[in-house]
Scaffold this active site. Structure first.
Site, PDB file in Angstrom:
ATOM      1  N   ASN A 156       0.798  -1.230   0.000  1.00  0.00           N
ATOM      2  CA  ASN A 156       0.000   0.000   0.000  1.00  0.00           C
ATOM      3  C   ASN A 156       0.823   1.269   0.000  1.00  0.00           C
ATOM      4  O   ASN A 156       0.359   2.313  -0.434  1.00  0.00           O
ATOM      5  CB  ASN A 156      -1.013  -0.026   1.141  1.00  0.00           C
ATOM      6  CG  ASN A 156      -0.348  -0.077   2.499  1.00  0.00           C
ATOM      7  OD1 ASN A 156       0.812  -0.418   2.631  1.00  0.00           O
ATOM      8  ND2 ASN A 156      -1.104   0.290   3.514  1.00  0.00           N
ATOM      9  N   ALA A 181       6.357  -6.398  -1.330  1.00  0.00           N
ATOM     10  CA  ALA A 181       5.193  -7.152  -1.787  1.00  0.00           C
ATOM     11  C   ALA A 181       5.346  -7.463  -3.273  1.00  0.00           C
ATOM     12  O   ALA A 181       5.815  -6.625  -4.053  1.00  0.00           O
ATOM     13  CB  ALA A 181       3.920  -6.352  -1.542  1.00  0.00           C
ATOM     14  N   GLY A 233       2.615  -4.750   7.787  1.00  0.00           N
ATOM     15  CA  GLY A 233       1.575  -5.502   7.091  1.00  0.00           C
ATOM     16  C   GLY A 233       0.484  -5.887   8.055  1.00  0.00           C
ATOM     17  O   GLY A 233       0.315  -5.270   9.111  1.00  0.00           O
ATOM     18  N   GLU A 255       4.827  -3.150  12.407  1.00  0.00           N
ATOM     19  CA  GLU A 255       3.828  -2.104  12.139  1.00  0.00           C
ATOM     20  C   GLU A 255       2.642  -2.818  11.501  1.00  0.00           C
ATOM     21  O   GLU A 255       2.695  -3.170  10.317  1.00  0.00           O
ATOM     22  CB  GLU A 255       4.416  -1.064  11.186  1.00  0.00           C
ATOM     23  CG  GLU A 255       5.611  -0.320  11.713  1.00  0.00           C
ATOM     24  CD  GLU A 255       5.268   0.599  12.861  1.00  0.00           C
ATOM     25  OE1 GLU A 255       6.196   1.107  13.499  1.00  0.00           O
ATOM     26  OE2 GLU A 255       4.055   0.805  13.138  1.00  0.00           O
ATOM     27  N   LEU A 256       1.602  -3.071  12.266  1.00  0.00           N
ATOM     28  CA  LEU A 256       0.562  -4.009  11.831  1.00  0.00           C
ATOM     29  C   LEU A 256      -0.762  -3.300  11.553  1.00  0.00           C
ATOM     30  O   LEU A 256      -0.796  -2.101  11.294  1.00  0.00           O
ATOM     31  CB  LEU A 256       0.423  -5.110  12.879  1.00  0.00           C
ATOM     32  CG  LEU A 256       1.727  -5.865  13.190  1.00  0.00           C
ATOM     33  CD1 LEU A 256       1.520  -6.896  14.280  1.00  0.00           C
ATOM     34  CD2 LEU A 256       2.303  -6.505  11.939  1.00  0.00           C
TER      35      LEU A 256
HETATM   36  N1  LIG Z   1       0.971  -0.595  10.669  1.00  0.00           N
HETATM   37  C1  LIG Z   1       1.351  -0.183   9.479  1.00  0.00           C
HETATM   38  O1  LIG Z   1       2.177   0.740   9.324  1.00  0.00           O
HETATM   39  C2  LIG Z   1       0.798  -0.844   8.267  1.00  0.00           C
HETATM   40  C3  LIG Z   1      -0.049  -1.950   8.331  1.00  0.00           C
HETATM   41  N2  LIG Z   1      -0.524  -2.528   7.179  1.00  0.00           N
HETATM   42  C4  LIG Z   1      -1.506  -3.617   7.268  1.00  0.00           C
HETATM   43  O2  LIG Z   1      -1.239  -4.597   6.245  1.00  0.00           O
HETATM   44  C5  LIG Z   1      -2.498  -5.057   5.722  1.00  0.00           C
HETATM   45  C6  LIG Z   1      -2.585  -4.772   4.239  1.00  0.00           C
HETATM   46  O3  LIG Z   1      -1.388  -4.941   3.609  1.00  0.00           O
HETATM   47  P1  LIG Z   1      -1.051  -6.361   2.979  1.00  0.00           P
HETATM   48  O4  LIG Z   1       0.132  -6.206   2.134  1.00  0.00           O
HETATM   49  O5  LIG Z   1      -2.261  -6.982   2.377  1.00  0.00           O
HETATM   50  O6  LIG Z   1      -0.674  -7.193   4.278  1.00  0.00           O
HETATM   51  P2  LIG Z   1      -0.081  -8.644   4.307  1.00  0.00           P
HETATM   52  O7  LIG Z   1       0.233  -8.840   5.715  1.00  0.00           O
HETATM   53  O8  LIG Z   1      -0.914  -9.655   3.606  1.00  0.00           O
HETATM   54  O9  LIG Z   1       1.274  -8.556   3.441  1.00  0.00           O
HETATM   55  C7  LIG Z   1       2.307  -7.719   3.857  1.00  0.00           C
HETATM   56  C8  LIG Z   1       3.595  -8.247   3.252  1.00  0.00           C
HETATM   57  O10 LIG Z   1       3.856  -9.529   3.802  1.00  0.00           O
HETATM   58  C9  LIG Z   1       3.993 -10.502   2.764  1.00  0.00           C
HETATM   59  N3  LIG Z   1       3.489 -11.751   3.296  1.00  0.00           N
HETATM   60  C10 LIG Z   1       2.217 -12.216   3.302  1.00  0.00           C
HETATM   61  N4  LIG Z   1       2.157 -13.409   3.928  1.00  0.00           N
HETATM   62  C11 LIG Z   1       3.430 -13.709   4.327  1.00  0.00           C
HETATM   63  C12 LIG Z   1       4.044 -14.795   5.013  1.00  0.00           C
HETATM   64  N5  LIG Z   1       3.332 -15.838   5.461  1.00  0.00           N
HETATM   65  N6  LIG Z   1       5.366 -14.768   5.243  1.00  0.00           N
HETATM   66  C13 LIG Z   1       6.116 -13.728   4.813  1.00  0.00           C
HETATM   67  N7  LIG Z   1       5.602 -12.656   4.160  1.00  0.00           N
HETATM   68  C14 LIG Z   1       4.277 -12.659   3.918  1.00  0.00           C
HETATM   69  C15 LIG Z   1       3.205  -9.927   1.615  1.00  0.00           C
HETATM   70  O11 LIG Z   1       3.648 -10.456   0.380  1.00  0.00           O
HETATM   71  C16 LIG Z   1       3.530  -8.445   1.738  1.00  0.00           C
HETATM   72  O12 LIG Z   1       4.797  -8.203   1.177  1.00  0.00           O
HETATM   73  C17 LIG Z   1      -3.555  -4.347   6.478  1.00  0.00           C
HETATM   74  O13 LIG Z   1      -3.933  -5.115   7.600  1.00  0.00           O
HETATM   75  C18 LIG Z   1      -2.865  -3.079   6.960  1.00  0.00           C
HETATM   76  O14 LIG Z   1      -3.453  -2.529   8.093  1.00  0.00           O
HETATM   77  C19 LIG Z   1      -0.168  -2.106   5.943  1.00  0.00           C
HETATM   78  C20 LIG Z   1       0.685  -0.999   5.866  1.00  0.00           C
HETATM   79  C21 LIG Z   1       1.183  -0.274   6.995  1.00  0.00           C
HETATM   80  O1  LIG Z   2       1.054   1.736   5.380  1.00  0.00           O
HETATM   81  C1  LIG Z   2       0.462   2.613   5.928  1.00  0.00           C
HETATM   82  O2  LIG Z   2      -0.734   2.595   6.168  1.00  0.00           O
HETATM   83  C2  LIG Z   2       1.283   3.788   6.297  1.00  0.00           C
HETATM   84  O3  LIG Z   2       2.066   3.479   7.420  1.00  0.00           O
HETATM   85  C3  LIG Z   2       0.365   4.930   6.560  1.00  0.00           C
HETATM   86  S1  LIG Z   2       1.225   6.393   6.604  1.00  0.00           S
HETATM   87  O4  LIG Z   2       2.482   6.192   7.356  1.00  0.00           O
HETATM   88  O5  LIG Z   2       1.508   6.783   5.209  1.00  0.00           O
HETATM   89  O6  LIG Z   2       0.303   7.304   7.274  1.00  0.00           O
END
Ligand SMILES: NC(=O)C1=CN([C@@H]2O[C@H](COP(=O)(O)OP(=O)(O)OC[C@H]3O[C@@H](n4cnc5c(N)ncnc54)[C@H](O)[C@@H]3O)[C@@H](O)[C@H]2O)C=CC1
Ligand SMILES: O=C(O)[C@H](O)CS(=O)(=O)O
Length: 485
Positions: A156, A181, A233, A255-256
């Site tokens: 994202n 990703a 993620g 950062e989840l």
């Molecule tokens: N706290 C934060 O700063 C952020 C949190 N997120 C969270 O991530 C989610 C959306 O992003 P997604 O990319 O769909 O999340 P995701 O957790 O599915 O994927 C994140 C990354 O992990 C990889 N991945 C997926 N499964 C894996 C595994 N079993 N082992 C190793 N790597 C794996 C994916 O290919 C991607 O590169 C939402 O829940 C969002 O809130 C996303 C961005 C920032």
């Molecule tokens: O992946 C995200 O959601 C980012 O951490 C949000 S921000 O840092 O651009 O606000």
């Protein structure tokens, strides 16, 4: 890919030990706006990941031995190159991730701000001299680089999530291997191109791209040569990765996911609250972890806020992010769009009302209408789950105590927002909210100077600010005896 002036930014191979790593296995990267294949990328596979870990290990001592000024100068050069190519990097980002060009340009500047910030912050990685308990001893505390850092980042924010981690890691003297990703690898490889041009030595910054997320992640989390693992993620994947890191007791930062409440009190500036709501909720089509996920609106202003939000939403344009004046782009996948619609439908069945949008958008297969729902309760799917889409559920509350209880009723604790003009309420609510970050009369709170991170199941550790180095350093205590002999 269209509209790229500096073609050297378009790379299709992993960047390992200062070399572009060719492989026979390739995978497509598609444009979410029209599902067309932008280009194919070489998949470096598990062998590539191991090569990158070994390259980072071989480079780490020499990198840490450089002065903070030397490392800072290279980070500053990297920052300058990223900003010099901001438009091209934004165009790449929009085509592979979907966000509107203006937002993509903002992300490039946001990511670059961490390179700029940590170019300086590395020079302030201070230790301590502590008064010793005995007159013939001296106590000194050093802060030293953790070592090799591995990272996995989401689709994202395919530029900023890498820059936010790598900047702090490199400033501290760590070397870095990131697996981005598979949906958005081109932005990551463009960053590597500019790291190379900045003069960052081979092995210090490595990007491994491939489709086997699970296998690559397993290598990165279980390798004894990786000292620290950082992930951005979903919470579900984060929990798996933390467990995998246990086998070598790695230092971990996460950062989840989030479920941000956006609270509007009776005494709020409603127009400011609507402006903040639009910015927080519909940025990146709602696909950010700090998006407002639930709107908690006090009874006296519920109708007024809901109507004003709908009026503001009607002015937003949905379409291909590469077109001018587009405010909301596509979702990252058709599955993601369907998942959002399912939350809307299931919550309607539970009694919620759609007052705006609520259907797929005719702009294309991956577009969803910006949506507002009222008569929502905190136990409905649209409120319990992280929506990760352009839907604003509005819940009514009566008292301040009720608002705090509703806001905290989630396993997440990343970001929260509230609007009020009562100074006492600012302190009471700000202190009572169980979140790592709180926006007060503000809907956009992310910047390099502030500590970004969550509590509860939104993760641990902080990125950015002077706190951001802590995740990449270890404390060493030196005790010197015999000083008087
Ligand atoms: N706290 C934060 O700063 C952020 C949190 N997120 C969270 O991530 C989610 C959306 O992003 P997604 O990319 O769909 O999340 P995701 O957790 O599915 O994927 C994140 C990354 O992990 C990889 N991945 C997926 N499964 C894996 C595994 N079993 N082992 C190793 N790597 C794996 C994916 O290919 C991607 O590169 C939402 O829940 C969002 O809130 C996303 C961005 C920032
Ligand atoms: O992946 C995200 O959601 C980012 O951490 C949000 S921000 O840092 O651009 O606000």
């Amino acid at each position: 890919m269209e509209a790229i002036r500096y073609s050297s930014l378009i790379k299709t191979q992993s960047y390992i030990n200062g070399c572009w790593h060719a492989s026979q296995q390739r995978f497509p990267v598609n444009n979410p706006a029209n599902q067309q294949c932008l280009l194919e990328v070489d998949d470096c596979g598990l062998q590539g990941v191991e090569l990158a870990i070994q390259a980072a290990k071989a480079a780490q001592k020499a990198w840490a031995a450089k002065s903070a000024n030397e490392r800072g100068n290279l980070l500053r050069k990297w920052y300058q190159l990223v900003m010099q190519h901001q438009d091209d990097l934004a165009s790449i980002l929009t085509q592979e991730q979907g966000k509107p060009l203006a937002e993509a340009k903002g992300e490039i500047a946001y990511g670059a701000a961490f390179l700029d910030w940590f170019a300086e912050e590395g020079k302030r990685c201070y230790g301590d001299v502590i008064p010793a308990p005995a007159d013939d001893k001296r106590i000194v505390v050093l802060k030293q680089a953790v070592g090799v850092v591995a990272a996995v980042t989401p689709w994202n924010f395919p530029n900023a999530m890498i820059a936010r981690k790598a900047a702090a890691a490199l400033a501290a003297g760590c070397t870095f291997v990131v697996r981005p990703a598979q949906l958005t690898p081109i932005s990551a490889l463009a960053l590597a191109q500019l790291a190379e041009e900045a003069g960052i030595p081979p092995g210090v910054f490595n990007v491994v791209v491939g489709e086997d997320a699970r296998g690559m992640g397993k290598l990165l989390t279980e390798s004894p040569d990786v000292a620290k693992f950082t992930f951005t993620g979903s919470t579900a994947v984060g929990k798996q990765l933390i467990a995998q890191c246990a086998s070598t007791v790695k230092k971990v930062s996460m950062e989840l996911g989030g479920n941000a409440p956006f609270i509007v009190f009776d005494d709020a500036d409603i127009d400011a609250a609507v402006q903040g709501a639009i910015a927080s909720k519909y940025r990146n089509a709602g696909q950010t972890c700090v998006c407002a996920n639930r709107f908690l609106v006090q009874k006296g202003v519920y109708q007024q806020f809901s109507e004003k939000l709908a009026e503001a939403l009607a002015k937003l344009k949905v379409g291909d992010g590469m077109q001018s004046n587009v405010d909301i782009g596509p979702m990252i996948s058709e599955q993601a769009k369907e998942a959002v619609h399912e939350l809307v439908v299931d919550s309607q069945k539970a009694g919620a009302k759609v007052i705006y949008g609520g259907q797929a958008h005719q702009a294309g297969k991956q577009f969803y209408q910006p949506t507002i729902m009222t008569q929502v309760s905190n136990d409905m799917p649209i409120a319990k789950n992280e929506i990760f889409g352009p839907v604003a559920p509005i819940i009514m509350f009566d008292t301040e105590e009720q608002a705090i209880a509703l806001a905290n009723d989630t396993e997440y604790g990343l970001a929260a927002y509230f609007y009020t003009r009562d100074i006492g309420r600012v302190w009471r609510v700000g202190e009572a909210l169980e979140y790592g970050m709180v926006g007060i009369n503000e809907g956009i709170i992310s910047n390099a100077a502030a500590p970004f991170g969550g509590v509860k199941q939104s993760g641990n550790g902080r990125e950015g600010s002077h706190y951001g180095l802590d995740d990449y350093t270890e404390i060493k205590y030196l005790c010197m005896g015999g000083v008087n002999s």
